[in-house]
Design an enzyme around this catalytic site. Structure first.
Site, short mmCIF file in Angstrom:
data_model
loop_
_atom_site.label_atom_id
_atom_site.label_comp_id
_atom_site.label_asym_id
_atom_site.label_seq_id
_atom_site.Cartn_x
_atom_site.Cartn_y
_atom_site.Cartn_z
N LYS A 1 55.37 -5.29 20.94
CA LYS A 1 56.39 -6.25 20.41
C LYS A 1 55.70 -7.66 20.56
O LYS A 1 55.88 -8.52 19.83
CB LYS A 1 57.61 -6.23 21.00
CG LYS A 1 58.57 -4.76 20.60
CD LYS A 1 58.84 -4.80 19.09
CE LYS A 1 59.81 -5.66 18.66
NZ LYS A 1 60.31 -5.65 17.42
N THR B 1 62.26 -8.71 21.12
CA THR B 1 63.03 -8.26 22.33
C THR B 1 62.61 -9.28 23.41
O THR B 1 61.70 -10.02 23.47
CB THR B 1 62.73 -6.60 22.48
OG1 THR B 1 63.17 -6.66 24.03
CG2 THR B 1 61.20 -6.66 22.52
N ASP B 2 63.74 -9.22 24.40
CA ASP B 2 63.36 -10.09 25.73
C ASP B 2 62.32 -9.39 26.46
O ASP B 2 61.94 -9.99 27.31
CB ASP B 2 64.78 -10.32 26.47
CG ASP B 2 65.31 -8.62 27.00
OD1 ASP B 2 64.80 -7.74 26.53
OD2 ASP B 2 66.41 -8.98 27.89
N GLU C 1 58.81 0.92 16.41
CA GLU C 1 59.21 2.13 17.51
C GLU C 1 59.73 1.37 18.46
O GLU C 1 59.39 0.25 18.94
CB GLU C 1 57.85 2.69 17.80
CG GLU C 1 57.16 3.77 16.87
CD GLU C 1 58.14 5.08 16.60
OE1 GLU C 1 58.67 5.38 17.72
OE2 GLU C 1 57.68 5.57 15.65
N HIS D 1 58.42 0.17 35.63
CA HIS D 1 59.81 -0.20 35.26
C HIS D 1 60.12 -1.45 35.62
O HIS D 1 59.98 -1.93 36.76
CB HIS D 1 60.82 0.79 35.95
CG HIS D 1 62.07 0.81 35.62
ND1 HIS D 1 63.01 1.55 36.09
CD2 HIS D 1 62.79 0.06 34.94
CE1 HIS D 1 64.00 1.90 35.42
NE2 HIS D 1 64.03 0.82 34.51
P1 NAD Z 1 65.93 2.08 16.25
O1 NAD Z 1 64.57 2.85 16.85
O2 NAD Z 1 67.30 2.49 16.47
O3 NAD Z 1 65.45 1.94 14.72
C1 NAD Z 1 64.06 1.64 13.96
C2 NAD Z 1 64.15 1.82 12.81
O4 NAD Z 1 62.94 1.70 12.10
C3 NAD Z 1 64.48 3.45 12.09
O5 NAD Z 1 65.41 3.32 11.26
C4 NAD Z 1 63.11 3.92 11.85
O6 NAD Z 1 63.17 4.83 11.03
C5 NAD Z 1 62.45 2.63 11.33
N1 NAD Z 1 61.02 2.65 11.33
C6 NAD Z 1 60.22 3.04 12.74
N2 NAD Z 1 59.02 3.02 12.31
C7 NAD Z 1 58.79 2.77 11.00
C8 NAD Z 1 57.85 2.55 10.03
N3 NAD Z 1 56.44 2.87 10.31
N4 NAD Z 1 57.82 2.08 8.71
C9 NAD Z 1 59.21 1.75 8.49
N5 NAD Z 1 60.69 2.27 9.09
C10 NAD Z 1 60.27 2.50 10.35
O7 NAD Z 1 65.53 0.53 16.88
P2 NAD Z 1 66.71 -0.57 17.12
O8 NAD Z 1 67.37 -0.31 18.38
O9 NAD Z 1 67.61 -0.46 15.97
O10 NAD Z 1 65.76 -1.83 17.13
C11 NAD Z 1 65.47 -2.77 15.81
C12 NAD Z 1 64.49 -3.83 16.18
O11 NAD Z 1 65.39 -4.60 17.22
C13 NAD Z 1 63.24 -3.53 16.89
O12 NAD Z 1 62.53 -4.26 16.37
C14 NAD Z 1 63.49 -3.42 18.31
O13 NAD Z 1 62.22 -3.87 18.83
C15 NAD Z 1 64.43 -4.70 18.55
N6 NAD Z 1 65.25 -4.96 19.44
C16 NAD Z 1 65.90 -3.69 19.99
C17 NAD Z 1 66.94 -3.87 21.09
C18 NAD Z 1 67.85 -2.60 21.45
O14 NAD Z 1 68.52 -2.96 22.82
N7 NAD Z 1 67.82 -1.45 20.99
C19 NAD Z 1 66.75 -5.33 21.86
C20 NAD Z 1 66.22 -6.20 21.20
C21 NAD Z 1 65.35 -5.98 20.03
P1 TYD Z 2 66.86 1.84 28.00
O1 TYD Z 2 68.22 2.08 27.42
O2 TYD Z 2 65.86 2.86 27.66
O3 TYD Z 2 66.59 0.41 27.74
P2 TYD Z 2 65.36 -0.42 28.04
O4 TYD Z 2 64.21 0.30 28.66
O5 TYD Z 2 64.54 -1.08 26.73
O6 TYD Z 2 65.77 -1.55 28.83
O7 TYD Z 2 67.03 1.83 29.63
C1 TYD Z 2 67.84 0.94 30.15
C2 TYD Z 2 68.07 0.97 31.65
O8 TYD Z 2 68.38 2.21 31.93
C3 TYD Z 2 66.58 0.81 32.17
O9 TYD Z 2 66.36 0.20 33.34
C4 TYD Z 2 65.87 2.25 32.09
C5 TYD Z 2 67.30 2.85 32.46
N1 TYD Z 2 67.22 4.41 32.33
C6 TYD Z 2 67.84 5.35 33.34
O10 TYD Z 2 67.94 5.27 34.55
N2 TYD Z 2 68.06 6.59 32.91
C7 TYD Z 2 67.80 7.16 31.52
O11 TYD Z 2 67.77 8.35 31.19
C8 TYD Z 2 67.27 6.02 30.64
C9 TYD Z 2 66.94 6.37 29.17
C10 TYD Z 2 67.09 4.88 30.93
#
Ligand code: NAD
Ligand code: TYD
Length: 347
Positions: free
Chosen positions: A159, A130-131, A84, A289
């Site tokens: 995480k 994640t960071d 998630e 935040h």
């Molecule tokens: P996302 O939410 O787009 O995708 C998550 C995927 O995991 C989805 O396909 C979902 O169906 C699947 N999933 C969720 N719960 C599950 C479960 N119980 N069993 C099997 N599959 C399940 O997320 P993302 O942005 O692609 O992130 C992927 C990974 O990278 C995560 O671990 C996240 O913490 C990490 N991450 C994301 C970011 C970012 O900016 N998006 C940055 C750093 C790290």
């Molecule tokens: P987000 O994309 O949710 O990533 P994260 O919280 O993991 O960094 O948000 C990026 C930044 O943008 C964060 O400071 C929250 C802000 N934000 C808004 O200002 N408005 C929005 O509707 C959303 C989704 C995020």
């Protein structure tokens, strides 16, 4: 080599699966994903018929299911992305984050450990993190691999918990892990609950652009395909029991980023300069935040010779073009349940 990628139908996972399937015909990539609201097989249409690719719909919170998959396919390596992933959702439903991010990770660690016993030679468990586990920075400084964990949201706490378990399995049972902690990603296929795709979608439809608080929060943005390339590099060449920070060397205050997006979209959509900026709406802040995230990515740069391949302007342009050319994808994911989420979150 049979490789399990979890969460491969999500945003980052789908780019990782595509890269591995296309680059390594000698590997068989098993994509295990529960297809939650964030998982979408449309993300992988171009590779679904490849011989070295198999999709399995399964939930990592199902312990017996995971044990049985590991026994059947004898995964020699795991690249674990399933999670998630949205902070705002974690504030309204923390338990879902504990279940998937902590419990789900433990089930994978257990299944991997019991399949290989003590004989981990040539095996690898790669945990994607994640960071946000480091908490928040002030105006100065960068997160390094040795920054103390200090998570502030239920998402980042879950995480952080999963990272600790991975490391503990390494120390206690000798499990050969590697972890990377990445900054904010953006690019094609990102679900429009995150800032950049949410703004792109709202600009297209002339809807308000919700900026939390005063908009002076700062994030370090990385193009998703550069993250996928970094994951490839860490998977193949990262040291065992090591952590790598991955970032874009690219800090932006939210308000400046939203204004940049508005300008780029106005020109793409043939709208007069300044049109989309009028949609910016300051809304109630997110509780807890984090002020600023910024990564020191010098370890992966120096040790593994990785650096981002596109500038932010190039990456944003590619991203906007993708969303404009894939309106059907956007319409599919923003119909139904998305409307309920959006109304609850923003009204
Ligand atoms: P996302 O939410 O787009 O995708 C998550 C995927 O995991 C989805 O396909 C979902 O169906 C699947 N999933 C969720 N719960 C599950 C479960 N119980 N069993 C099997 N599959 C399940 O997320 P993302 O942005 O692609 O992130 C992927 C990974 O990278 C995560 O671990 C996240 O913490 C990490 N991450 C994301 C970011 C970012 O900016 N998006 C940055 C750093 C790290
Ligand atoms: P987000 O994309 O949710 O990533 P994260 O919280 O993991 O960094 O948000 C990026 C930044 O943008 C964060 O400071 C929250 C802000 N934000 C808004 O200002 N408005 C929005 O509707 C959303 C989704 C995020």
């Amino acid at each position: 080599m049979n490789i399990l990628v979890t969460g491969g139908a999500g945003f980052i996972g789908s780019h990782v699966v595509r890269l591995l399937v296309n680059s390594y015909p000698q590997y068989h990539i098993f994509n295990v994903d529960a297809l939650t609201y964030a998982g979408n097989l449309e993300n992988l249409k171009d590779i679904e018929d490849k011989k070295n690719y198999t999709f399995i719909k399964a939930d990592i919170t199902d312990k017996e299911g995971m044990d049985s998959l590991f026994k059947t396919h004898r995964f020699e390596a795991v690249i674990h992305l399933a999670a998630e992933s949205h902070v705002d959702r974690s504030i309204s439903d923390p338990l879902a984050f504990v279940k998937t991010n902590i419990l789900g990770t433990i089930h994978l660690l257990e299944a991997f450990k019991s399949l290989w016993g003590g004989d981990f030679y040539g095996k690898r468990f790669y945990h994607i993190s994640t960071d946000e586990v480091y908490g928040t920075l002030g105006e100065q400084g960068l997160f390094t691999e040795t920054t103390a964990y200090d998570p502030n949201s239920p998402y980042s706490a879950s995480k952080a918990g999963s990272d600790h378990f991975v490391r503990a399995y390494g120390e206690t049972y000798g499990l050969p892990y590697v972890i990377s902690n990445c900054s904010n990603n953006y690019g094609p296929n990102q679900f429009p609950e995150k800032l950049i795709p949410l703004c792109i979608n709202n600009i297209i439809h002339h809807n308000p652009l919700p900026v939390y608080g005063d908009g002076h929060y700062t994030r370090d943005w990385l193009y998703v395909i550069d993250h996928a390339k970094a994951i490839d590099v860490v998977f193949h060449r990262g040291a065992s029991k090591a952590t790598y920070n991955i970032g874009g060397f690219n800090e932006w205050k939210n308000i400046d980023l939203v204004k940049l997006l508005c300008g780029l979209m106005d020109s793409k959509l043939g709208r007069a300069p300044g049109t989309s900026e009028q949609l910016i709406t300051f809304v109630k802040d997110r509780p807890g935040h984090d002020l600023r995230y910024a990564i020191d990515a010098s370890k992966i740069k120096n040790d593994l010779d990785w650096k981002p391949s596109v500038t932010f302007e190039e990456g944003l342009e590619k991203t906007i073009d993708w969303y404009l050319q894939n309106e059907t994808w956007l319409n599919h994911v923003t119909s139904g349940a998305y409307q309920g989420y959006y109304n609850k979150q923003y009204h």
